[in-house]
Structures are given as C-alpha cells and as structure tokens.
Design a protein around this motif. Structure first.
Motif, PDB file in Angstrom:
ATOM      1  N   TYR A 287       0.862  -1.173   0.000  1.00 13.21           N
ATOM      2  CA  TYR A 287       0.000   0.000   0.000  1.00 13.21           C
ATOM      3  C   TYR A 287       0.899   1.222   0.000  1.00 13.21           C
ATOM      4  O   TYR A 287       1.833   1.314   0.792  1.00 13.21           O
ATOM      5  CB  TYR A 287      -0.907   0.000   1.238  1.00 13.21           C
ATOM      6  CG  TYR A 287      -1.900   1.126   1.247  1.00 13.21           C
ATOM      7  CD1 TYR A 287      -3.039   1.074   0.461  1.00 13.21           C
ATOM      8  CD2 TYR A 287      -1.689   2.253   2.026  1.00 13.21           C
ATOM      9  CE1 TYR A 287      -3.960   2.114   0.459  1.00 13.21           C
ATOM     10  CE2 TYR A 287      -2.589   3.288   2.035  1.00 13.21           C
ATOM     11  CZ  TYR A 287      -3.722   3.220   1.243  1.00 13.21           C
ATOM     12  OH  TYR A 287      -4.619   4.254   1.245  1.00 13.21           O
ATOM     13  N   LEU A 288       0.624   2.164  -0.888  1.00 16.53           N
ATOM     14  CA  LEU A 288       1.470   3.348  -1.034  1.00 16.53           C
ATOM     15  C   LEU A 288       0.681   4.604  -0.700  1.00 16.53           C
ATOM     16  O   LEU A 288      -0.377   4.854  -1.280  1.00 16.53           O
ATOM     17  CB  LEU A 288       2.012   3.438  -2.461  1.00 16.53           C
ATOM     18  CG  LEU A 288       2.911   4.629  -2.744  1.00 16.53           C
ATOM     19  CD1 LEU A 288       4.231   4.491  -1.989  1.00 16.53           C
ATOM     20  CD2 LEU A 288       3.158   4.767  -4.229  1.00 16.53           C
ATOM     21  N   LEU A 289       1.204   5.376   0.255  1.00 16.70           N
ATOM     22  CA  LEU A 289       0.677   6.704   0.540  1.00 16.70           C
ATOM     23  C   LEU A 289       1.520   7.692  -0.263  1.00 16.70           C
ATOM     24  O   LEU A 289       2.731   7.782  -0.039  1.00 16.70           O
ATOM     25  CB  LEU A 289       0.798   7.031   2.025  1.00 16.70           C
ATOM     26  CG  LEU A 289      -0.180   6.341   2.932  1.00 16.70           C
ATOM     27  CD1 LEU A 289       0.302   6.404   4.368  1.00 16.70           C
ATOM     28  CD2 LEU A 289      -1.527   6.996   2.813  1.00 16.70           C
ATOM     29  N   PRO A 290       0.922   8.425  -1.183  1.00 15.42           N
ATOM     30  CA  PRO A 290       1.707   9.328  -2.031  1.00 15.42           C
ATOM     31  C   PRO A 290       2.406  10.423  -1.236  1.00 15.42           C
ATOM     32  O   PRO A 290       1.871  10.938  -0.257  1.00 15.42           O
ATOM     33  CB  PRO A 290       0.656   9.935  -2.968  1.00 15.42           C
ATOM     34  CG  PRO A 290      -0.557   9.111  -2.824  1.00 15.42           C
ATOM     35  CD  PRO A 290      -0.487   8.432  -1.510  1.00 15.42           C
ATOM     36  N   ARG A 291       3.587  10.757  -1.664  1.00 16.97           N
ATOM     37  CA  ARG A 291       4.388  11.804  -1.031  1.00 16.97           C
ATOM     38  C   ARG A 291       3.669  13.153  -1.077  1.00 16.97           C
ATOM     39  O   ARG A 291       3.867  14.000  -0.207  1.00 16.97           O
ATOM     40  CB  ARG A 291       5.745  11.894  -1.726  1.00 16.97           C
ATOM     41  CG  ARG A 291       6.712  12.832  -1.051  1.00 16.97           C
ATOM     42  CD  ARG A 291       8.057  12.820  -1.755  1.00 16.97           C
ATOM     43  NE  ARG A 291       8.800  11.624  -1.456  1.00 16.97           N
ATOM     44  CZ  ARG A 291       9.734  11.541  -0.523  1.00 16.97           C
ATOM     45  NH1 ARG A 291      10.027  12.589   0.203  1.00 16.97           N
ATOM     46  NH2 ARG A 291      10.372  10.423  -0.311  1.00 16.97           N
ATOM     47  N   SER A 292       2.815  13.350  -2.073  1.00 21.20           N
ATOM     48  CA  SER A 292       2.110  14.626  -2.219  1.00 21.20           C
ATOM     49  C   SER A 292       1.160  14.916  -1.053  1.00 21.20           C
ATOM     50  O   SER A 292       0.780  16.062  -0.837  1.00 21.20           O
ATOM     51  CB  SER A 292       1.339  14.647  -3.534  1.00 21.20           C
ATOM     52  OG  SER A 292       0.366  13.616  -3.554  1.00 21.20           O
ATOM     53  N   LEU A 293       0.775  13.894  -0.294  1.00 17.91           N
ATOM     54  CA  LEU A 293      -0.110  14.088   0.851  1.00 17.91           C
ATOM     55  C   LEU A 293       0.613  14.647   2.075  1.00 17.91           C
ATOM     56  O   LEU A 293      -0.036  15.111   3.017  1.00 17.91           O
ATOM     57  CB  LEU A 293      -0.775  12.761   1.244  1.00 17.91           C
ATOM     58  CG  LEU A 293      -1.738  12.142   0.247  1.00 17.91           C
ATOM     59  CD1 LEU A 293      -2.222  10.791   0.761  1.00 17.91           C
ATOM     60  CD2 LEU A 293      -2.906  13.064  -0.029  1.00 17.91           C
ATOM     61  N   MET A 294       1.946  14.604   2.056  1.00 14.32           N
ATOM     62  CA  MET A 294       2.720  14.959   3.243  1.00 14.32           C
ATOM     63  C   MET A 294       3.749  16.041   2.946  1.00 14.32           C
ATOM     64  O   MET A 294       4.391  16.010   1.908  1.00 14.32           O
ATOM     65  CB  MET A 294       3.439  13.720   3.775  1.00 14.32           C
ATOM     66  CG  MET A 294       2.505  12.640   4.221  1.00 14.32           C
ATOM     67  SD  MET A 294       3.342  11.066   4.445  1.00 14.32           S
ATOM     68  CE  MET A 294       3.246  10.429   2.797  1.00 14.32           C
ATOM     69  N   LYS A 295       3.890  16.970   3.888  1.00 17.85           N
ATOM     70  CA  LYS A 295       4.955  17.963   3.804  1.00 17.85           C
ATOM     71  C   LYS A 295       6.243  17.350   4.335  1.00 17.85           C
ATOM     72  O   LYS A 295       6.225  16.376   5.083  1.00 17.85           O
ATOM     73  CB  LYS A 295       4.606  19.200   4.625  1.00 17.85           C
ATOM     74  CG  LYS A 295       3.553  20.065   4.003  1.00 17.85           C
ATOM     75  CD  LYS A 295       3.438  21.364   4.765  1.00 17.85           C
ATOM     76  CE  LYS A 295       2.511  22.299   4.029  1.00 17.85           C
ATOM     77  NZ  LYS A 295       2.437  23.597   4.684  1.00 17.85           N
ATOM     78  N   LEU A 296       7.359  17.941   3.961  1.00 22.78           N
ATOM     79  CA  LEU A 296       8.651  17.470   4.440  1.00 22.78           C
ATOM     80  C   LEU A 296       8.733  17.627   5.949  1.00 22.78           C
ATOM     81  O   LEU A 296       8.246  18.602   6.511  1.00 22.78           O
ATOM     82  CB  LEU A 296       9.778  18.246   3.771  1.00 22.78           C
ATOM     83  CG  LEU A 296       9.913  18.079   2.265  1.00 22.78           C
ATOM     84  CD1 LEU A 296      11.045  18.950   1.743  1.00 22.78           C
ATOM     85  CD2 LEU A 296      10.137  16.643   1.881  1.00 22.78           C
TER      86      LEU A 296
END
Length: 148
Positions: free
Chosen positions: A115-124
């Motif tokens: 299952y992949l949570l996209p990086r675009s959902l999270m700030k650095l």
C-alpha cells in the motif's frame, strides 16, 4: 537608613513574588511556548491504551513483520505474504508533531500486499505513522516515526 531583618525579609518576598509573576506572564504570552495536548481526545485515548498495547504486541508476534518504509514515491506499507489482503480492514493515521493541522487518516483499500501513501499528501519533516488494522478478528497496531 538602616534596614532591620523584618524589612529585609519583606523586600525579599516582594522581589521573589515579582520575579515569579514576570516569568508567568512571559510564559503565558509567548507563542513559541504554546503547548497543546498531543491528541484532542486525550482521555478517550487513555481508555483504549491497554487495547493498543495488546494490538502492538500482536503485531510484534507476527512471524513476518508488516513494514513501513519511506520510498521515493511516498510511504510504502508491505503486508506479509501469509495475509489474505481481502480480509484486512484498517486505517493509517499520520501524525505531525509540529503541526496538528497536517494530521490525517486514510482508510486502507488494498489491492495487493503493498500500500502506497503518495508523497504529495505529506509535507517534508517528521511524521509518526500509526497503522491500525484487523485481520481475522485480531487487531494489530504498528507505530513508526519517519522523516519525509
């Protein structure tokens, strides 16, 4: 003018109380010293603490561990091959210690063991991933700190 010991004690008390009052006002008015509870429903969470401990122990007792890792596309969760993905039901809660406005929950919708949570959902920055799921009537909890 000569000070006697009684006057000196009163002056010391007044200076001490004044110091404490200045510190209290400074701490209460400083925005950078603002401390909120880690979770809004702190007391409700405390009631489920033992259940969370049991769920975490269930996850630790698995022969093959569920892995949570940061990849270039985002956060990838890998379930063991012994799990039938159609029987897994759960959610991923991402907690951002520095800004509670960024916290969010995603329901697991599995098509395969990854299952992949996209990086675009999270700030650095630093995140805490809390994966809660149920498989064949057993609850599991995996908690991991990651840096995006």
């Amino acid at each position: 003018m000569k000070l006697n010991w009684g006057t000196s004690i009163v002056i010391a008390f007044v200076l001490f109380i004044g110091f404490i009052m200045v510190m209290v006002v400074q701490m209460m008015s400083s925005a950078e010293l603002e401390h909120d509870l880690v979770v809004e429903s702190y007391y409700q969470k405390e009631l489920t603490f033992q259940e969370d401990l049991d769920s975490a122990q269930n996850a630790a007792d698995l022969e093959q561990q569920v892995t949570v890792e940061v990849v270039s596309e985002g956060v990838q969760i890998n379930f063991p091959s012994e799990f039938n993905v159609s029987e897994i039901d759960g959610e991923v809660y991402l907690y951002r210690p520095s800004d509670k406005a960024l916290d969010f929950t995603v329901q697991l919708q599995l098509e395969n063991r990854e299952y992949l949570l996209p990086r675009s959902l999270m700030k650095l920055g630093l995140w805490e991933v809390n994966l809660k799921f149920n498989y064949k009537g057993e609850d599991y909890l995996i908690q991991k700190k990651i840096r995006i």
